[in-house]
Design a protein around this motif. Sequence first.
Motif, PDB file in Angstrom:
ATOM      1  N   ILE A 179       2.297   1.706  -3.605  1.00  0.00           N
ATOM      2  CA  ILE A 179       1.278   2.150  -4.559  1.00  0.00           C
ATOM      3  C   ILE A 179       0.845   3.579  -4.253  1.00  0.00           C
ATOM      4  O   ILE A 179       0.616   4.378  -5.159  1.00  0.00           O
ATOM      5  CB  ILE A 179       0.054   1.210  -4.536  1.00  0.00           C
ATOM      6  CG1 ILE A 179       0.482  -0.232  -4.826  1.00  0.00           C
ATOM      7  CG2 ILE A 179      -0.958   1.641  -5.576  1.00  0.00           C
ATOM      8  CD1 ILE A 179      -0.657  -1.222  -4.780  1.00  0.00           C
ATOM      9  N   SER A 180       0.730   3.927  -2.967  1.00  0.00           N
ATOM     10  CA  SER A 180       0.318   5.289  -2.605  1.00  0.00           C
ATOM     11  C   SER A 180       1.358   6.307  -3.060  1.00  0.00           C
ATOM     12  O   SER A 180       1.007   7.380  -3.561  1.00  0.00           O
ATOM     13  CB  SER A 180       0.139   5.408  -1.085  1.00  0.00           C
ATOM     14  OG  SER A 180      -0.851   4.526  -0.635  1.00  0.00           O
ATOM     15  N   ALA A 181       2.626   5.963  -2.887  1.00  0.00           N
ATOM     16  CA  ALA A 181       3.692   6.878  -3.300  1.00  0.00           C
ATOM     17  C   ALA A 181       3.645   7.078  -4.815  1.00  0.00           C
ATOM     18  O   ALA A 181       3.793   8.197  -5.320  1.00  0.00           O
ATOM     19  CB  ALA A 181       5.051   6.345  -2.865  1.00  0.00           C
ATOM     20  N   ARG A 182       3.414   5.996  -5.545  1.00  0.00           N
ATOM     21  CA  ARG A 182       3.321   6.061  -6.997  1.00  0.00           C
ATOM     22  C   ARG A 182       2.143   6.950  -7.434  1.00  0.00           C
ATOM     23  O   ARG A 182       2.248   7.745  -8.363  1.00  0.00           O
ATOM     24  CB  ARG A 182       3.136   4.636  -7.517  1.00  0.00           C
ATOM     25  CG  ARG A 182       2.681   4.512  -8.923  1.00  0.00           C
ATOM     26  CD  ARG A 182       3.780   4.852  -9.895  1.00  0.00           C
ATOM     27  NE  ARG A 182       3.402   4.412 -11.222  1.00  0.00           N
ATOM     28  CZ  ARG A 182       4.137   4.571 -12.292  1.00  0.00           C
ATOM     29  NH1 ARG A 182       5.301   5.142 -12.185  1.00  0.00           N
ATOM     30  NH2 ARG A 182       3.736   4.146 -13.459  1.00  0.00           N
ATOM     31  N   ASN A 183       1.030   6.791  -6.731  1.00  0.00           N
ATOM     32  CA  ASN A 183      -0.162   7.562  -7.002  1.00  0.00           C
ATOM     33  C   ASN A 183       0.092   9.059  -6.851  1.00  0.00           C
ATOM     34  O   ASN A 183      -0.295   9.866  -7.688  1.00  0.00           O
ATOM     35  CB  ASN A 183      -1.239   7.160  -5.981  1.00  0.00           C
ATOM     36  CG  ASN A 183      -2.459   6.629  -6.661  1.00  0.00           C
ATOM     37  OD1 ASN A 183      -3.023   7.313  -7.492  1.00  0.00           O
ATOM     38  ND2 ASN A 183      -2.851   5.431  -6.333  1.00  0.00           N
ATOM     39  N   GLU A 210      -0.690   8.829   3.397  1.00  0.00           N
ATOM     40  CA  GLU A 210      -0.887   7.374   3.479  1.00  0.00           C
ATOM     41  C   GLU A 210       0.412   6.584   3.328  1.00  0.00           C
ATOM     42  O   GLU A 210       0.601   5.582   4.023  1.00  0.00           O
ATOM     43  CB  GLU A 210      -1.975   6.877   2.518  1.00  0.00           C
ATOM     44  CG  GLU A 210      -1.822   7.214   1.059  1.00  0.00           C
ATOM     45  CD  GLU A 210      -2.433   8.555   0.703  1.00  0.00           C
ATOM     46  OE1 GLU A 210      -2.261   9.505   1.501  1.00  0.00           O
ATOM     47  OE2 GLU A 210      -3.040   8.662  -0.367  1.00  0.00           O
ATOM     48  N   ALA A 211       1.318   7.036   2.447  1.00  0.00           N
ATOM     49  CA  ALA A 211       2.556   6.275   2.258  1.00  0.00           C
ATOM     50  C   ALA A 211       3.365   6.253   3.562  1.00  0.00           C
ATOM     51  O   ALA A 211       3.902   5.220   3.961  1.00  0.00           O
ATOM     52  CB  ALA A 211       3.380   6.857   1.106  1.00  0.00           C
ATOM     53  N   ILE A 252      -7.184   1.062  -5.608  1.00  0.00           N
ATOM     54  CA  ILE A 252      -5.988   1.867  -5.877  1.00  0.00           C
ATOM     55  C   ILE A 252      -5.399   1.528  -7.239  1.00  0.00           C
ATOM     56  O   ILE A 252      -4.939   2.402  -7.969  1.00  0.00           O
ATOM     57  CB  ILE A 252      -4.925   1.665  -4.777  1.00  0.00           C
ATOM     58  CG1 ILE A 252      -5.518   1.982  -3.401  1.00  0.00           C
ATOM     59  CG2 ILE A 252      -3.721   2.555  -5.015  1.00  0.00           C
ATOM     60  CD1 ILE A 252      -4.539   1.764  -2.260  1.00  0.00           C
ATOM     61  N   ASN A 256      -4.784   4.041 -10.342  1.00  0.00           N
ATOM     62  CA  ASN A 256      -3.474   4.154 -10.949  1.00  0.00           C
ATOM     63  C   ASN A 256      -3.533   4.067 -12.468  1.00  0.00           C
ATOM     64  O   ASN A 256      -2.908   4.851 -13.180  1.00  0.00           O
ATOM     65  CB  ASN A 256      -2.608   3.002 -10.446  1.00  0.00           C
ATOM     66  CG  ASN A 256      -1.427   3.515  -9.681  1.00  0.00           C
ATOM     67  OD1 ASN A 256      -0.688   4.327 -10.197  1.00  0.00           O
ATOM     68  ND2 ASN A 256      -1.264   3.061  -8.464  1.00  0.00           N
ATOM     69  N   PHE A 274       1.585   3.923   6.137  1.00  0.00           N
ATOM     70  CA  PHE A 274       1.732   2.486   5.859  1.00  0.00           C
ATOM     71  C   PHE A 274       3.164   2.009   6.099  1.00  0.00           C
ATOM     72  O   PHE A 274       3.397   0.860   6.433  1.00  0.00           O
ATOM     73  CB  PHE A 274       1.276   2.152   4.427  1.00  0.00           C
ATOM     74  CG  PHE A 274      -0.209   2.318   4.208  1.00  0.00           C
ATOM     75  CD1 PHE A 274      -1.127   1.820   5.125  1.00  0.00           C
ATOM     76  CD2 PHE A 274      -0.700   2.987   3.087  1.00  0.00           C
ATOM     77  CE1 PHE A 274      -2.499   1.981   4.935  1.00  0.00           C
ATOM     78  CE2 PHE A 274      -2.067   3.146   2.885  1.00  0.00           C
ATOM     79  CZ  PHE A 274      -2.965   2.650   3.815  1.00  0.00           C
ATOM     80  N   MET A 275       4.131   2.909   5.880  1.00  0.00           N
ATOM     81  CA  MET A 275       5.524   2.525   6.115  1.00  0.00           C
ATOM     82  C   MET A 275       5.915   2.681   7.582  1.00  0.00           C
ATOM     83  O   MET A 275       7.016   2.303   7.963  1.00  0.00           O
ATOM     84  CB  MET A 275       6.478   3.364   5.253  1.00  0.00           C
ATOM     85  CG  MET A 275       6.500   2.979   3.806  1.00  0.00           C
ATOM     86  SD  MET A 275       6.807   1.211   3.530  1.00  0.00           S
ATOM     87  CE  MET A 275       8.523   1.082   4.006  1.00  0.00           C
ATOM     88  N   LEU A 299      -4.928   7.209 -13.889  1.00  0.00           N
ATOM     89  CA  LEU A 299      -3.956   8.309 -13.880  1.00  0.00           C
ATOM     90  C   LEU A 299      -2.956   8.146 -15.024  1.00  0.00           C
ATOM     91  O   LEU A 299      -2.628   9.114 -15.714  1.00  0.00           O
ATOM     92  CB  LEU A 299      -3.225   8.378 -12.533  1.00  0.00           C
ATOM     93  CG  LEU A 299      -4.067   8.786 -11.314  1.00  0.00           C
ATOM     94  CD1 LEU A 299      -3.249   8.648 -10.026  1.00  0.00           C
ATOM     95  CD2 LEU A 299      -4.581  10.217 -11.451  1.00  0.00           C
ATOM     96  N   LEU A 311       0.837  -1.207   0.000  1.00  0.00           N
ATOM     97  CA  LEU A 311       0.000   0.000   0.000  1.00  0.00           C
ATOM     98  C   LEU A 311       0.872   1.257   0.000  1.00  0.00           C
ATOM     99  O   LEU A 311       0.548   2.247  -0.662  1.00  0.00           O
ATOM    100  CB  LEU A 311      -0.951   0.003   1.207  1.00  0.00           C
ATOM    101  CG  LEU A 311      -2.124  -0.977   1.102  1.00  0.00           C
ATOM    102  CD1 LEU A 311      -2.874  -1.065   2.436  1.00  0.00           C
ATOM    103  CD2 LEU A 311      -3.103  -0.563  -0.001  1.00  0.00           C
ATOM    104  N   ALA A 312       1.985   1.207   0.715  1.00  0.00           N
ATOM    105  CA  ALA A 312       2.898   2.354   0.740  1.00  0.00           C
ATOM    106  C   ALA A 312       3.471   2.606  -0.652  1.00  0.00           C
ATOM    107  O   ALA A 312       3.488   3.746  -1.137  1.00  0.00           O
ATOM    108  CB  ALA A 312       4.024   2.122   1.742  1.00  0.00           C
TER     109      ALA A 312
END
Lengths: 227, 227
Positions: free
Chosen positions: A132-136, B85-86, B132, B136, B89-90, B139, A129-130
């Motif tokens: 993918i969120s960063a990529r988003n 969120e990133a 997500i 993605n 999650f990390m 996007l 999730l981290a």
Amino acid sequence: MSKEVIAQQLSKFYMFSELQPAQIEKLAAGTKLIDASRGTILFNRGDIANGFYLLLEGQIKMGVISPQGDEKVIGLIQPGQSFGEAVLFMERTFPIYAQATLDSKLLLITRDAIFDILDNDTTVVRRMLAGISARNRQLVNNIESISLQNSTQRLIGYLIQISTDSPNPGRVQLPASKYTIASMLNIAPETFSRVMLKLNNAGLIEVFGKEIVIINVDGLRNFEFIL
Amino acid sequence: MSKEVIAQQLSKFYMFSELQPAQIEKLAAGTKLIDASRGTILFNRGDIANGFYLLLEGQIKMGVISPQGDEKVIGLIQPGQSFGEAVLFMERTFPIYAQATLDSKLLLITRDAIFDILDNDTTVVRRMLAGISARNRQLVNNIESISLQNSTQRLIGYLIQISTDSPNPGRVQLPASKYTIASMLNIAPETFSRVMLKLNNAGLIEVFGKEIVIINVDGLRNFEFIL
């Protein structure tokens, strides 16, 4: 391709970029390399997803056939991109087909491998999730900077046009309110103000209310986008 | 704001759009509404994430302070966007600070609520990953279509320019290979071919090898992007 090389490819992929080496290794053990020559159908509409794909080389076309028999291309997948994950995670069937349009190499991250690791390791879930969120966030930033770039180009084009049409090209009057012009150029009013400020700070224009002094028209023409 | 309204906002958010009503309800119970007046600091660099944020109204600035004391704005969050969120999650600390630049309303999806549901319900994990992943893909598609639009505009501008400069504006010779021109215009060769074909199919040009017949220069000028 050895499991080590597969592991290396997986760890470069944003979805797995935060996973630990042991987690990547486990995933690599359940990943298959697929050589698809040009024309190969990877899956058809209605197929169950037995994993999701990461394209290493080549190109994949995703499409649908209309009831009239016409083909509609939904997207072209390029190396580094993945596809099929939303369908896999939702445990639905593919709403589209996928076909190699060039000789292609792909990784198939199998359903069993990914579900096993997701179900049995909560740190994998958080790390995925981290990633993918960063990529988003990065994709949203890209879109914003491209849009701002376009807004800047449109506003510069407009300023040059009203300057060229004016009897006094060096000092022009905005013919309408900021809101009207922004709306005409399809720019948010805040973006309009931001771009004007940027051009002002770059020494290309000077803004006195509705009156704009065009200091450097060639500079405006050649203005490269700077955030 | 009642828990029902919070649940409704959460279910509209892409990350939770695939969750079931009971799952959304559980998440809503652990979500806090925050009213942040202009200037409020939501978190500072080095803070531990006690959840992640979804902006409902207003605007949030994310920034860093350089060792020299200068502020650098990393991004502006608009309504409908999430942040943090990133880092959550990390389980790291925030590398940036966040401050409301307008009076803002936010949802804080607390760490306890999201980790509880992720750790105890494997269907939540899959449904979140599905939401997500779909976002993605959307996007990436947006970026591709904006880039293609820019490529089309650049190529049209180039064709109009060589036509205007030519003694025979209706029939021009490409002065270099497709690869050279594509590279000069910062377009992939495949995109170059695709745009030329699109303009050909729209009845605006006709391509005979390196010779291009410009059928409709006004049509080219006014060509709106169509994939």
